[in-house]
Motif scaffolding. Structure first.
Motif, short mmCIF file in Angstrom:
data_model
loop_
_atom_site.label_atom_id
_atom_site.label_comp_id
_atom_site.label_asym_id
_atom_site.label_seq_id
_atom_site.Cartn_x
_atom_site.Cartn_y
_atom_site.Cartn_z
N LYS A 41 55.03 61.18 -12.46
CA LYS A 41 55.26 61.96 -11.24
C LYS A 41 56.41 61.41 -10.40
O LYS A 41 56.76 61.98 -9.36
N HIS A 42 56.98 60.28 -10.81
CA HIS A 42 58.00 59.63 -9.98
C HIS A 42 59.35 59.41 -10.66
O HIS A 42 60.38 59.50 -10.01
N VAL A 43 59.33 59.09 -11.94
CA VAL A 43 60.60 58.86 -12.63
C VAL A 43 61.32 60.20 -12.75
O VAL A 43 60.75 61.17 -13.25
N GLU A 69 55.64 67.52 -11.89
CA GLU A 69 56.21 67.64 -10.54
C GLU A 69 55.42 66.84 -9.49
O GLU A 69 54.20 66.96 -9.39
N HIS A 70 56.15 66.06 -8.71
CA HIS A 70 55.55 65.23 -7.67
C HIS A 70 55.04 66.11 -6.52
O HIS A 70 55.66 67.11 -6.18
N PRO A 71 53.91 65.74 -5.87
CA PRO A 71 53.45 66.50 -4.69
C PRO A 71 54.50 66.50 -3.59
O PRO A 71 55.28 65.55 -3.48
N ALA A 117 52.06 64.27 4.01
CA ALA A 117 51.76 62.84 3.97
C ALA A 117 52.31 62.13 2.74
O ALA A 117 52.29 60.91 2.67
N HIS A 118 52.80 62.90 1.79
CA HIS A 118 53.22 62.30 0.52
C HIS A 118 54.25 63.21 -0.14
O HIS A 118 53.90 64.30 -0.62
N TYR A 119 55.49 62.78 -0.15
CA TYR A 119 56.53 63.64 -0.72
C TYR A 119 57.76 62.82 -1.12
O TYR A 119 57.91 61.66 -0.74
N TYR A 177 63.18 58.83 -4.17
CA TYR A 177 62.45 57.99 -3.22
C TYR A 177 61.22 58.72 -2.69
O TYR A 177 61.32 59.75 -2.03
N CYS A 178 60.04 58.16 -3.00
CA CYS A 178 58.75 58.68 -2.53
C CYS A 178 58.37 57.94 -1.26
O CYS A 178 58.46 56.71 -1.22
N ASN A 179 57.92 58.67 -0.24
CA ASN A 179 57.59 58.01 1.03
C ASN A 179 56.44 57.02 0.88
O ASN A 179 56.33 56.08 1.66
N LEU A 180 55.58 57.22 -0.12
CA LEU A 180 54.46 56.29 -0.32
C LEU A 180 54.70 55.30 -1.45
O LEU A 180 54.22 54.16 -1.38
N HIS A 181 55.43 55.72 -2.46
CA HIS A 181 55.52 54.90 -3.68
C HIS A 181 56.91 54.37 -3.96
O HIS A 181 57.18 53.87 -5.06
N GLY A 182 57.81 54.51 -2.98
CA GLY A 182 59.09 53.83 -3.08
C GLY A 182 60.11 54.41 -4.04
O GLY A 182 60.10 55.60 -4.35
FE LIG Z 1 54.50 59.35 -4.73
#
Ligand SMILES: [Fe+2]
Length: 119
Positions: free
Chosen positions: A39-41, A61-63, A67-69, A108-113
């Motif tokens: 979901k991130h790469v 596809e990433h959410p 709160a998470h995008y 860049y994910c706001n929660l997972h960097g």
């Molecule tokens: Fe994420």
């Protein structure tokens, strides 16, 4: 090669080349957070005979919730660093009308960097 830095307030800086670390910041390494890689790469696809670089974050596809995008996607090639910003509710999909045979795409994910994929 671009280097991304983050401080404790969440501010992100990008250096276009190596050098000293800005005071109060730490370098962020891509693909180091323990989270779902699919979901991130960034999934990178060269389209239209290599004249368009299509990016989806990620293979699944990433959410894109409040709160998470995915905040942004960046393309780095030999001659550019280009950033596309996203908001919650948008699809984490973009394209770069760029001719490049190789490079790196960052997400860049706001929660997972920070995440990246080379092509
Ligand atoms: Fe994420």
């Amino acid at each position: 090669m671009a280097i991304f830095y983050k401080n404790e307030n969440g501010t992100i800086l990008t250096a276009l080349s190596g050098g000293s670390v800005p005071a109060g910041f730490e370098a962020i390494e891509a693909n180091t957070v323990d989270a779902a890689t699919e979901k991130h790469v960034p999934a990178v696809e060269l389209q239209r005979d290599g004249r368009v670089i299509h990016v989806q974050v990620g293979e699944v596809e990433h959410p894109m919730e409040e709160a998470h995008y995915i905040e942004w996607v960046a393309l780095e090639t030999e001659d550019r660093l280009e950033v596309h910003h996203f908001k919650p509710g948008q699809k984490p999909v973009t394209f770069f009308p760029v001719v490049a045979k190789s490079g790196t795409v960052y997400a860049y994910c706001n929660l997972h960097g920070l995440w990246s994929a080379k092509f």
